[in-house]
Design a protein around this motif. Structure first.
Motif, PDB file in Angstrom:
ATOM      1  N   ASP A 116     -13.305  -0.578  13.943  1.00 35.51           N
ATOM      2  CA  ASP A 116     -13.185  -2.026  13.237  1.00 35.51           C
ATOM      3  C   ASP A 116     -11.775  -1.864  12.380  1.00 35.51           C
ATOM      4  OD1 ASP A 116     -14.393  -0.484  11.197  1.00 35.51           O
ATOM      5  OD2 ASP A 116     -16.322  -1.360  11.531  1.00 35.51           O
ATOM      6  N   TRP A 117     -11.873  -3.016  11.744  1.00 35.73           N
ATOM      7  CA  TRP A 117     -10.880  -3.417  10.575  1.00 35.73           C
ATOM      8  C   TRP A 117     -11.176  -2.544   9.282  1.00 35.73           C
ATOM      9  CZ3 TRP A 117      -6.027  -5.490  10.317  1.00 35.73           C
ATOM     10  CH2 TRP A 117      -5.719  -5.867   9.138  1.00 35.73           C
ATOM     11  N   ASP A 118     -12.302  -2.469   9.220  1.00 34.55           N
ATOM     12  CA  ASP A 118     -12.573  -1.568   8.055  1.00 34.55           C
ATOM     13  C   ASP A 118     -12.353  -0.081   8.095  1.00 34.55           C
ATOM     14  OD1 ASP A 118     -13.691  -3.970   6.760  1.00 34.55           O
ATOM     15  OD2 ASP A 118     -15.557  -3.556   7.026  1.00 34.55           O
ATOM     16  N   GLY A 119     -12.357   0.256   9.447  1.00 35.52           N
ATOM     17  CA  GLY A 119     -11.989   1.636   9.441  1.00 35.52           C
ATOM     18  C   GLY A 119     -10.522   1.708   9.354  1.00 35.52           C
ATOM     19  N   LEU A 120      -9.857   0.680   9.783  1.00 31.65           N
ATOM     20  CA  LEU A 120      -8.232   1.012   9.688  1.00 31.65           C
ATOM     21  C   LEU A 120      -7.999   0.771   8.323  1.00 31.65           C
ATOM     22  CD1 LEU A 120      -7.087  -1.463  12.521  1.00 31.65           C
ATOM     23  CD2 LEU A 120      -6.822   1.182  12.838  1.00 31.65           C
ATOM     24  N   ILE A 121      -8.523   0.086   7.518  1.00 35.08           N
ATOM     25  CA  ILE A 121      -8.219   0.070   6.090  1.00 35.08           C
ATOM     26  C   ILE A 121      -8.534   1.156   5.289  1.00 35.08           C
ATOM     27  CG2 ILE A 121      -8.619  -1.219   3.940  1.00 35.08           C
ATOM     28  CD1 ILE A 121      -6.971  -2.920   5.871  1.00 35.08           C
ATOM     29  N   ALA A 122      -9.719   1.867   5.715  1.00 35.80           N
ATOM     30  CA  ALA A 122     -10.231   3.091   4.881  1.00 35.80           C
ATOM     31  C   ALA A 122      -9.159   4.350   5.334  1.00 35.80           C
ATOM     32  CB  ALA A 122     -11.508   3.447   5.710  1.00 35.80           C
ATOM     33  N   TYR A 123      -8.437   4.108   6.644  1.00 32.13           N
ATOM     34  CA  TYR A 123      -7.366   5.262   6.929  1.00 32.13           C
ATOM     35  C   TYR A 123      -6.088   4.800   6.093  1.00 32.13           C
ATOM     36  CZ  TYR A 123      -3.495   7.400   9.628  1.00 32.13           C
ATOM     37  OH  TYR A 123      -2.514   8.247   9.645  1.00 32.13           O
ATOM     38  N   ARG A 125      -6.153   3.588   3.393  1.00 38.00           N
ATOM     39  CA  ARG A 125      -6.525   4.128   1.720  1.00 38.00           C
ATOM     40  C   ARG A 125      -5.688   5.438   1.800  1.00 38.00           C
ATOM     41  NH1 ARG A 125      -6.506   6.367  -2.102  1.00 38.00           N
ATOM     42  NH2 ARG A 125      -7.926   6.083  -3.515  1.00 38.00           N
ATOM     43  N   LYS A 126      -5.792   6.284   2.818  1.00 36.87           N
ATOM     44  CA  LYS A 126      -5.182   7.830   2.817  1.00 36.87           C
ATOM     45  C   LYS A 126      -4.006   7.684   3.209  1.00 36.87           C
ATOM     46  CE  LYS A 126      -8.787   9.079   4.650  1.00 36.87           C
ATOM     47  NZ  LYS A 126     -10.036  10.004   5.469  1.00 36.87           N
ATOM     48  N   SER A 127      -3.533   6.861   3.993  1.00 33.29           N
ATOM     49  CA  SER A 127      -2.320   7.217   4.796  1.00 33.29           C
ATOM     50  C   SER A 127      -1.072   6.237   4.050  1.00 33.29           C
ATOM     51  CB  SER A 127      -2.218   7.115   6.250  1.00 33.29           C
ATOM     52  OG  SER A 127      -2.472   5.457   6.570  1.00 33.29           O
ATOM     53  N   ALA A 128      -1.417   5.157   3.408  1.00 32.55           N
ATOM     54  CA  ALA A 128      -0.251   4.350   3.113  1.00 32.55           C
ATOM     55  C   ALA A 128      -0.448   4.113   1.575  1.00 32.55           C
ATOM     56  CB  ALA A 128      -0.436   3.110   3.876  1.00 32.55           C
ATOM     57  N   MET A 129      -1.440   3.676   1.021  1.00 35.06           N
ATOM     58  CA  MET A 129      -1.625   3.273  -0.291  1.00 35.06           C
ATOM     59  C   MET A 129      -1.242   4.513  -1.502  1.00 35.06           C
ATOM     60  SD  MET A 129      -5.458   1.301  -0.080  1.00 35.06           S
ATOM     61  CE  MET A 129      -5.554  -0.073   1.154  1.00 35.06           C
ATOM     62  N   PRO A 130      -1.319   5.465  -0.972  1.00 36.98           N
ATOM     63  CA  PRO A 130      -1.001   6.610  -2.150  1.00 36.98           C
ATOM     64  C   PRO A 130       0.652   6.725  -2.283  1.00 36.98           C
ATOM     65  CG  PRO A 130      -2.803   7.322  -1.059  1.00 36.98           C
ATOM     66  CD  PRO A 130      -2.359   6.294  -0.258  1.00 36.98           C
ATOM     67  N   VAL A 131       1.238   6.416  -1.160  1.00 35.84           N
ATOM     68  CA  VAL A 131       2.725   6.318  -1.166  1.00 35.84           C
ATOM     69  C   VAL A 131       3.057   5.343  -2.038  1.00 35.84           C
ATOM     70  CG1 VAL A 131       4.718   5.992   0.141  1.00 35.84           C
ATOM     71  CG2 VAL A 131       2.801   6.850   1.295  1.00 35.84           C
ATOM     72  N   GLY A 132       2.918   4.108  -2.205  1.00 31.27           N
ATOM     73  CA  GLY A 132       3.306   3.186  -3.197  1.00 31.27           C
ATOM     74  C   GLY A 132       2.539   3.497  -4.495  1.00 31.27           C
ATOM     75  N   ARG A 133       1.333   4.101  -4.717  1.00 32.69           N
ATOM     76  CA  ARG A 133       1.000   4.248  -6.090  1.00 32.69           C
ATOM     77  C   ARG A 133       1.969   5.505  -6.696  1.00 32.69           C
ATOM     78  NH1 ARG A 133      -5.714   4.537  -5.375  1.00 32.69           N
ATOM     79  NH2 ARG A 133      -5.795   2.227  -4.677  1.00 32.69           N
ATOM     80  N   TYR A 134       2.400   6.341  -5.977  1.00 32.67           N
ATOM     81  CA  TYR A 134       3.134   7.491  -6.404  1.00 32.67           C
ATOM     82  C   TYR A 134       4.344   6.941  -6.825  1.00 32.67           C
ATOM     83  CZ  TYR A 134       6.642  11.487  -6.615  1.00 32.67           C
ATOM     84  OH  TYR A 134       7.399  12.246  -6.795  1.00 32.67           O
ATOM     85  N   VAL A 135       4.910   5.952  -6.174  1.00 29.87           N
ATOM     86  CA  VAL A 135       6.200   5.377  -6.539  1.00 29.87           C
ATOM     87  C   VAL A 135       6.000   4.514  -7.695  1.00 29.87           C
ATOM     88  CG1 VAL A 135       8.178   3.582  -5.703  1.00 29.87           C
ATOM     89  CG2 VAL A 135       7.199   5.456  -4.090  1.00 29.87           C
ATOM     90  N   LEU A 136       5.056   3.861  -8.066  1.00 33.56           N
ATOM     91  CA  LEU A 136       4.612   3.089  -9.070  1.00 33.56           C
ATOM     92  C   LEU A 136       4.654   4.098 -10.217  1.00 33.56           C
ATOM     93  CD1 LEU A 136       2.244   0.555  -7.795  1.00 33.56           C
ATOM     94  CD2 LEU A 136       4.359   0.013  -8.651  1.00 33.56           C
ATOM     95  N   ASP A 137       4.028   5.358 -10.158  1.00 40.63           N
ATOM     96  CA  ASP A 137       3.791   6.277 -11.138  1.00 40.63           C
ATOM     97  C   ASP A 137       5.253   6.843 -11.453  1.00 40.63           C
ATOM     98  OD1 ASP A 137       1.170   5.805 -11.328  1.00 40.63           O
ATOM     99  OD2 ASP A 137       0.464   7.771 -10.441  1.00 40.63           O
ATOM    100  N   VAL A 138       6.243   6.960 -10.575  1.00 41.05           N
ATOM    101  CA  VAL A 138       7.197   7.641 -10.931  1.00 41.05           C
ATOM    102  C   VAL A 138       8.137   6.505 -11.800  1.00 41.05           C
ATOM    103  CG1 VAL A 138       9.750   7.629 -10.078  1.00 41.05           C
ATOM    104  CG2 VAL A 138       7.792   8.762  -8.901  1.00 41.05           C
TER     105      VAL A 138
END
Length: 284
Positions: A116-123, A125-138
């Motif tokens: 389902d869609w929620d499963g994609l979003i959960a994925y 959460r690990k595969s994409a969101m940390p990338v942007g969060r790292y750039v923001l932290d930089v």
């Protein structure tokens, strides 16, 4: 190919670099002092992605190599991971953004179907969101920007899944389109292996694209939330490119190809996005 040894990460390298990605990576828009840390994360992510996406290596080999990447974040392991860990220590950034990315790549080695869609979003959460969060932290941005970041990064990931849905199935036997959507339309995964998508499959792709457009609406104010104007400019460009790719997904067949930007189209979209962002800044 011969099964790779745990430290033979280079043997699985795809040769792809940051200039071949769908969206800008450490572009000239960023501050010079931010580009090197962002590129360190990119080299780490590219190495791990190449491991997980190699069609010839076994799942066991991939998982061993990814564990070698993980060791490098906290001790001695893969060079790309050790380099990133050094950057994180110097900048006071947690390596959790890299650890979570490895979680996603390990998931790719174990899971190839979604319900389902929620499963994609959960994925995402690990595969994409940390990338942007790292750039923001930089860039020293606050966590107030994370909700918009997460929506945009999830959208970028799902766009990529939809663009490459045929290739992912044929080459990797991965299906990110939720299986119940296919089954409800009287289809199975083999529909993704065709030369072109039939009407039922296109309807599913369009449904997922429209849900992705919802994520882009959630992240519409992201650039305005970012204090660093150069980073905000890059985010504005990425958002515009993502919106246009959704338009292409609604009008073109990803199994046939062509759901990608030409350099000319991407350039015009970038200029337009920059113009709108800076005009908004002047008005404020």
């Amino acid at each position: 190919m011969t099964q790779a040894a745990p430290n033979d990460i280079a043997d699985l390298a795809s040769g792809k670099d940051h200039n071949q990605e769908n969206f800008p990576v450490a572009s000239w828009l960023l501050r010079p002092d931010a580009r090197a840390p962002v590129m360190a994360y990119y080299r780490f992510a590219r190495a791990a992605d190449d491991i997980a996406d190699n069609p010839d290596a076994s799942a066991a080999d991939k998982l061993r190599l990814l564990r070698h990447m993980r060791k490098g974040l906290t001790g001695v392991g893969a060079a790309e991971a050790m380099e990133l860990a050094h950057v994180c220590r110097n900048r006071g950034i947690s390596v959790v953004h890299a650890m979570e990315l490895l979680d996603a790549f390990e998931q790719d080695c174990r899971q190839s179907r979604y319900e389902d869609w929620d499963g994609l979003i959960a994925y995402c959460r690990k595969s994409a969101m940390p990338v942007g969060r790292y750039v923001l932290d930089v860039h020293g941005e606050t966590r107030d920007t994370w909700p918009a970041n997460d929506a945009l990064c999830a959208a970028l990931q799902i766009i990529n899944h939809l663009q490459d849905c045929g290739k992912d199935y044929r080459v990797m036997d991965r299906v990110y389109i939720p299986l119940p959507l296919l089954h409800a339309a009287g289809l199975d995964e083999s529909a993704l292996g065709g030369a072109r998508a039939d009407r039922a499959l296109l309807d599913i792709i369009h449904l997922l694209t429209e849900k992705t457009q919802g994520l882009l609406r959630q992240s519409a104010g992201f650039a305005a939330q970012i204090r660093d104007r150069r980073l905000a400019s890059e985010v504005a460009v990425i958002h515009a490119l993502a919106q246009d790719l959704c338009t292409l997904l609604l009008t073109r067949d990803p199994l046939v190809g062509g759901v990608h930007h030409s350099k000319r189209r991407a350039g015009w979209l970038a200029l337009g996005a920059l113009g709108r962002y800076w005009l908004g800044q002047l008005r404020r």
